[in-house]
Design a protein around this motif. Structure first.
Motif, short mmCIF file in Angstrom:
data_model
loop_
_atom_site.label_atom_id
_atom_site.label_comp_id
_atom_site.label_asym_id
_atom_site.label_seq_id
_atom_site.Cartn_x
_atom_site.Cartn_y
_atom_site.Cartn_z
N UNK A 288 -5.60 53.31 -37.77
CA UNK A 288 -4.19 52.46 -38.53
C UNK A 288 -3.07 52.77 -37.58
N UNK A 289 -3.54 54.20 -37.11
CA UNK A 289 -2.59 55.25 -35.98
C UNK A 289 -2.07 53.73 -34.85
N UNK A 290 -3.34 53.89 -34.51
CA UNK A 290 -3.70 53.13 -32.19
C UNK A 290 -3.32 51.41 -33.38
N UNK A 291 -3.60 51.20 -34.28
CA UNK A 291 -3.44 49.87 -34.37
C UNK A 291 -1.91 49.88 -34.59
N UNK A 292 -0.84 50.40 -34.65
CA UNK A 292 0.47 50.35 -34.47
C UNK A 292 0.84 50.91 -32.82
N UNK A 293 -0.03 51.68 -32.56
CA UNK A 293 0.29 51.47 -31.03
C UNK A 293 -0.32 50.85 -29.88
N UNK A 294 -1.75 49.64 -30.40
CA UNK A 294 -1.35 48.74 -30.22
C UNK A 294 -0.32 47.46 -29.99
N UNK A 295 0.70 47.70 -30.83
CA UNK A 295 2.29 46.77 -31.37
C UNK A 295 3.13 47.27 -30.45
N UNK A 296 2.68 47.99 -29.87
CA UNK A 296 3.45 48.97 -29.00
C UNK A 296 2.77 48.98 -27.28
N UNK A 297 1.70 48.79 -27.72
CA UNK A 297 1.21 48.34 -25.90
C UNK A 297 1.24 47.30 -25.52
N UNK A 298 1.29 46.25 -26.44
CA UNK A 298 1.83 44.69 -26.70
C UNK A 298 3.48 44.11 -25.14
N UNK A 299 4.21 45.16 -25.95
CA UNK A 299 5.35 44.80 -25.87
C UNK A 299 5.76 45.93 -24.38
N UNK A 300 5.19 46.79 -24.47
CA UNK A 300 5.19 47.20 -22.23
C UNK A 300 4.21 46.20 -21.61
N UNK A 301 3.54 45.25 -22.59
CA UNK A 301 2.83 44.74 -21.44
C UNK A 301 3.75 43.68 -21.13
N UNK A 302 4.32 43.62 -21.94
CA UNK A 302 5.12 42.34 -21.87
C UNK A 302 6.34 42.04 -20.45
N UNK A 303 7.13 43.02 -19.57
CA UNK A 303 7.92 43.50 -19.22
C UNK A 303 6.99 43.66 -17.65
N UNK A 304 6.42 44.65 -17.69
CA UNK A 304 5.13 44.99 -16.95
C UNK A 304 4.65 43.40 -15.90
N UNK A 305 4.40 42.47 -17.03
CA UNK A 305 3.99 41.28 -16.13
C UNK A 305 5.13 40.64 -15.79
N UNK A 306 6.22 40.90 -15.71
CA UNK A 306 6.59 40.78 -14.98
C UNK A 306 8.00 40.95 -14.50
N UNK A 307 6.77 42.29 -13.81
CA UNK A 307 7.50 42.76 -12.57
C UNK A 307 6.77 41.99 -11.13
N UNK A 308 7.42 42.38 -9.77
CA UNK A 308 6.16 42.01 -8.45
C UNK A 308 5.08 43.20 -8.53
N UNK A 309 4.39 43.11 -7.68
CA UNK A 309 3.19 43.69 -7.20
C UNK A 309 3.41 44.69 -6.58
N UNK A 310 3.60 45.95 -6.74
CA UNK A 310 3.61 46.94 -5.80
C UNK A 310 2.66 46.39 -3.91
N UNK A 311 3.38 47.17 -3.01
CA UNK A 311 2.92 47.17 -1.95
C UNK A 311 1.23 47.77 -2.15
N UNK A 312 0.02 47.20 -0.82
CA UNK A 312 -0.50 48.08 -1.16
C UNK A 312 -1.34 49.19 -0.31
N UNK A 313 0.11 49.24 0.29
CA UNK A 313 0.19 51.63 0.74
C UNK A 313 -0.97 51.61 1.78
N UNK A 314 -1.32 53.18 1.67
CA UNK A 314 -2.09 53.23 2.61
C UNK A 314 -1.80 52.82 4.36
#
Length: 314
Positions: A288-314
């Protein structure tokens, strides 16, 4: 390594690879705090243990699990360190030539005052190779279990017998241009966050807790603590970046903080090393605790999806 830099030293972390990377960066005179290194390397978003059982109790101690390190050299370049990252699949057998070439490469690096992180050298996990003793024909190891295992690794035990894979990160030099700016590091971290596929793995963990599969209490507790600590480090990185004025970091910081809180509550159910209740009602409470964390994970995924990809680096 810079002449006035300290010698390489493992920095304690629930994630041994991250502790090694911190040590390599510190020895190069570069910023090496866990929040920054964990987020930019992606280790802060990786689940610390494979939850699925593999013939024995789930989360039982064993060799470090293979992971994708294909971006690590580029990640380290963004952090200011030029490093060589090699990964070998050993399931088809190990070549004597590999051992000889790798040994020569490692001894040359150590003689130059550089260090290397290698998998399977510290209680089955990553550790830092910081010196070579020709009389012993052994590497001096600094890692999470270096005291317990004696701090020495025979050269002919790298790679370790029975290992499925071998990963080695050899520090080369601090890059003249230094670390990338914070906005670039945030974009790289957000890319790792998107690519981690953590929600699916967390759902697998929930399913495991609700199954009849035997769980190793100590190993499960270690994984829970590592997961919570890594999430806290990611939240701290985004919060610090937002405080520096990086616009993309602000929504990530808020969502990451909520996830870190949810996972810290999960970790309190399974204290290390005792392990908590992995036989009775503690498993349902954990699910049940992890299910609560999954809801928070979904909220984090939303703004991350709108962030431009980082450079390849190297």
């Amino acid at each position: 390594m810079q002449p006035d830099a300290p010698p390489a030293r493992y920095e304690y972390n629930w994630n041994p690879l991250l502790g090694c990377l911190q040590g390599l960066l510190r020895a190069a005179g570069l910023p090496h705090d866990a929040a920054r290194v964990g987020a930019v390397s992606g280790e802060a978003f990786r689940l610390p243990w494979p939850p699925a059982a593999t013939g024995g109790p789930a989360f039982a101690a064993g060799a470090d699990s293979p992971r994708d390190l294909s971006t690590l050299a580029g990640d380290l370049a963004l952090l200011g360190l030029r490093a060589r990252v090699d990964v070998w699949d050993l399931r088809s057998g190990r070549s004597l030539l590999l051992g000889r070439r790798l040994g020569w490469r490692l001894r040359r690096a150590l003689a130059d005052g550089r260090a290397a992180a290698a998998s399977g050298v510290a209680g089955g996990d990553f550790g830092l190779l910081v010196a070579y003793d020709g009389a012993r024909r052994a590497y001096r190891v600094d890692g999470p279990l270096s005291e317990e295992v004696g701090g020495w690794l025979r050269a002919d035990r790298l790679p370790a017998p029975g290992a499925d894979w071998l990963a080695v990160v050899i520090s080369e030099a601090a890059m003249a241009k230094g670390p990338a700016d914070t906005a670039t590091l945030v974009r790289r971290a957000a890319t790792h966050q998107r690519d981690a596929d953590r929600a699916e793995r967390l759902r697998d963990w929930v399913t495991l807790l609700r199954s009849q599969v035997e769980i190793d209490a100590t190993g499960h507790a270690r994984a829970a603590q590592a997961l919570a600590a890594a999430s806290g480090e990611a939240a701290r990185f985004f919060r610090q970046a937002a405080a520096e004025g990086v616009a993309e970091a602000a929504p990530l910081a808020e969502a990451a903080a909520a996830l870190a809180l949810a996972l810290s509550r999960f970790a309190t159910l399974f204290p290390f090393p005792g392990g908590g209740d992995v036989v009775g009602g503690g498993r349902e409470a954990g699910a049940r605790s992890l299910e609560s964390a999954l809801r928070a994970e979904a909220a984090l995924a939303a703004p991350a999806a709108g962030t431009p990809p980082g450079p390849a680096g190297g």
